[in-house]
Design a protein around this motif. Structure first.
Motif: not given
Ligand code: ARG
Length: 572
Positions: A131-132, A365-367, A374-375, A433-436
């Motif tokens: 997992a991340f 966590r990373v969102h 895929g996921n 944080y949110t990964f982009d």
């Protein structure tokens, strides 16, 4: 290694103030703050002295400024403050020489010499998708390990694999149902099997029982079960190794939960003596005062099998015996905060005083992380995709003539990984944080590639200027922008110390952004005013001095990137 330029001046200032006031230096030390940049570098407020001296702070500051004399510092009063400013010389030469001579070791010291830090990081579960949060543990742990090594600590990095537990049972019975024997050594296949088996176990208790039974056979030491386990473990470890070598990570120890199989009984017996154990619904738990609703610390389930906590207790004691650590750090997601609080509490209650030197280095966590595949996020897929996306940019830049490289493939790997790693380390570790993808790869934002580019640019300037000069006159570096660059460079040793103490790589990340920004400000001055160009024409001594500053910036950027585990390409 000598103390850094910055801390040497700071200490001298503290000691001179202490002497003038007739108090111990330790009393002054914590009061020194960075000065308002318009007024200097270090600042000492005199308000706290007003009462005892029965004088107004500005008067105290004025008289102190008269009596405090430190070579290399300009000491002046500004209102109630005594400010010290690094004199242009010798400070300029000292900072440049320190960075250039120490190179990628710049920022380090030997404060940790003779001390050991144990670091548990990465620690993925085998035969399960990574997992991340394991990616985070890997990158944060790697950087925190680097930071401690830079300070002279001996680091014992442990990759504590989740290689024991019911998940193996799931993979094993899952394999009987969904496995393709031709692909039993293929990690992606194992993960697929795991995901299917896990889903089925949730819906079908009988299947779950089969998995549990398989694990029971492992714990009982049945050789066919263990042989299968060993094979899955090897497949996983081989897959992880690819990742670690891409990231430049080497663990001192790769072990895991299975290591403590058969070694837990003595620990349970010791706990039974103090603080005690008790039975709860057939299970064995540690007898501690628990808060209302707090789940108890389980040592054994009702079927006699041991748990994650049991193994961590055994591991903690073992690590202390093996390494006599100064600190033992666990780089693990915030989700496990209760587990670690309880772990430390049980050890304390066992009379193990060193448990106070264990720290849970938590992270948020990373969102929003998903890959084109895929996921189910596999770390290698993330790195592959980062590389592929970087490759698109590299190709485009090559076509536009903006990047020159004879090995686009290697460069794309460095940029892609740099993007992922910096994107993760730039935030305070405890924040989510949110990964982009675009955010981390952007060449102009607060990104790894931007910093790599800043570094490559210094290399490029040096190349165009005929290389780094052997001798130069530092007193020529009088532009405020040059002095600003120097001041950021000078700070790295302080930043490294704080970052290690707080296990916070983001401090180094922020410092890198500061340095890149200051250098860029300086470098672009030349666009308006030719006399301010680094490669100034018709003034060789000035050009040499500016190249030396550029070279110091290059070394400092490379050192900082290295501490984060990011490559510093010389060309891009
Ligand atoms: N394998 C665990 C997980 O994935 C992390 C292990 C962390 N280290 C430890 N000593 N508990 O959640």
């Amino acid at each position: 290694m000598n103390p850094s330029v910055y801390s040497r001046y700071r200490t001298a200032f503290v000691e001179a103030l202490a002497q003038a006031l007739g108090v111990p230096a330790s009393e002054i030390d914590s009061q020194i703050k960075p000065a308002d940049p318009a007024h200097g570098d270090l600042s000492f407020p005199t308000f706290p002295l007003a009462k005892a001296q029965k004088k107004a702070p500005p008067a105290i500051a004025a008289s102190l400024a008269q009596s405090v004399k430190v070579p290399g510092l300009e000491v002046v009063a500004a209102g109630p403050y005594v400010n010290a400013k690094f004199a242009q010389m010798p400070f300029t030469a000292e900072v440049i020489d320190a960075a250039r001579s120490q190179g990628t070791r710049y920022g380090g010291s030997d404060v940790g010499a003779g001390k050991t830090v144990v670091m548990d990081y990465s620690s993925p579960n085998i035969a399960k998708p990574i997992a991340f949060h394991h990616i985070r543990s890997t990158m944060i742990g790697h950087s925190v390990a680097n930071l401690h090594r830079a300070l002279g600590y001996r680091v014992e990095g442990i990759n504590y694999l989740g290689d024991w537990g019911k998940q193996f049972g799931l993979v094993a019975v899952g394999f009987q149902e969904y496995g393709d024997p031709a692909h039993r050594k293929d990690m992606a296949h194992l993960v697929e099997v795991y995901v299917k088996a896990n889903k089925r176990a949730e819906a079908e208790p009988a299947f779950d029982d089969r998995a549990r039974d398989f694990f029971r056979r492992m714990e009982a030491g049945e050789s066919d079960a263990l042989a299968l386990w060993k094979e899955f473990r090897e497949t996983s470890v081989r897959d992880f190794e690819r990742i670690y070598s891409r990231l430049g990570i080497k663990f001192e120890h790769i072990e895991g939960e299975s290591f403590y199989q058969g070694k837990m009984e003595p620990v349970i017996e010791e706990i039974a003596r103090a603080p005690g154990v008790k039975e709860s619904q057939g299970a064995t738990i540690v007898d501690l005062p628990y808060a209302e609703n707090e789940p108890p610390v389980l040592l054994k389930k009702n079927d006699g099998s041991t748990l994650y906590a049991t193994r961590d207790l055994a591991a903690a004691i073992d690590r202390h015996e093996r390494f006599r650590f100064e600190k033992s750090l666990y780089v693990v997601a915030t989700d496990q905060a209760l587990h670690f609080r309880q772990l430390f509490r049980v050890l304390k209650a066992m009379g193990r005083e060193w448990s106070e030197r264990m720290v849970h280095i938590n992270f948020g966590r990373v969102h929003g992380m998903s890959t084109r595949k895929g996921n189910v996020v596999l770390l290698n897929d993330v790195l592959d995709e980062a590389k592929a996306r970087a490759m698109e940019k590299v190709q485009q830049n090559i076509q536009e003539g903006a990047i020159q490289t004879d090995n686009p493939e290697a460069l794309a790997e460095q940029i892609g990984l740099g993007a992922i790693v910096f994107g993760d380390l730039k935030n305070r570790r405890a924040t989510d944080y949110t990964f982009d993808w675009d955010d981390v790869l952007n060449l102009t934002g607060h990104t790894g590639p931007y910093l790599q580019y800043a570094h490559a640019r210094t290399c490029n300037i040096l190349r165009r200027g005929g290389g780094a000069p052997a001798s130069y006159d530092a007193s020529l570096l009088t532009l405020p922008e040059e002095q600003a660059v120097l001041r950021v460079i000078a700070k790295l040793p302080v930043v490294v110390q704080e970052a290690a103490e707080q296990a916070e790589p983001s401090f180094v990340a922020r410092w890198l952004l500061d340095l890149a920004a200051e250098f860029s400000r300086y470098y672009t001055l030349g666009n308006q005013d030719r006399s301010k160009r680094v490669l100034v024409e018709g003034n060789e001594p000035l050009k040499a001095a500016r190249l030396a500053l550029t070279d110091a910036t290059r070394a400092a950027l490379a050192a900082g990137l290295g501490l984060l585990g990011i490559a510093a390409p010389e060309n891009m």
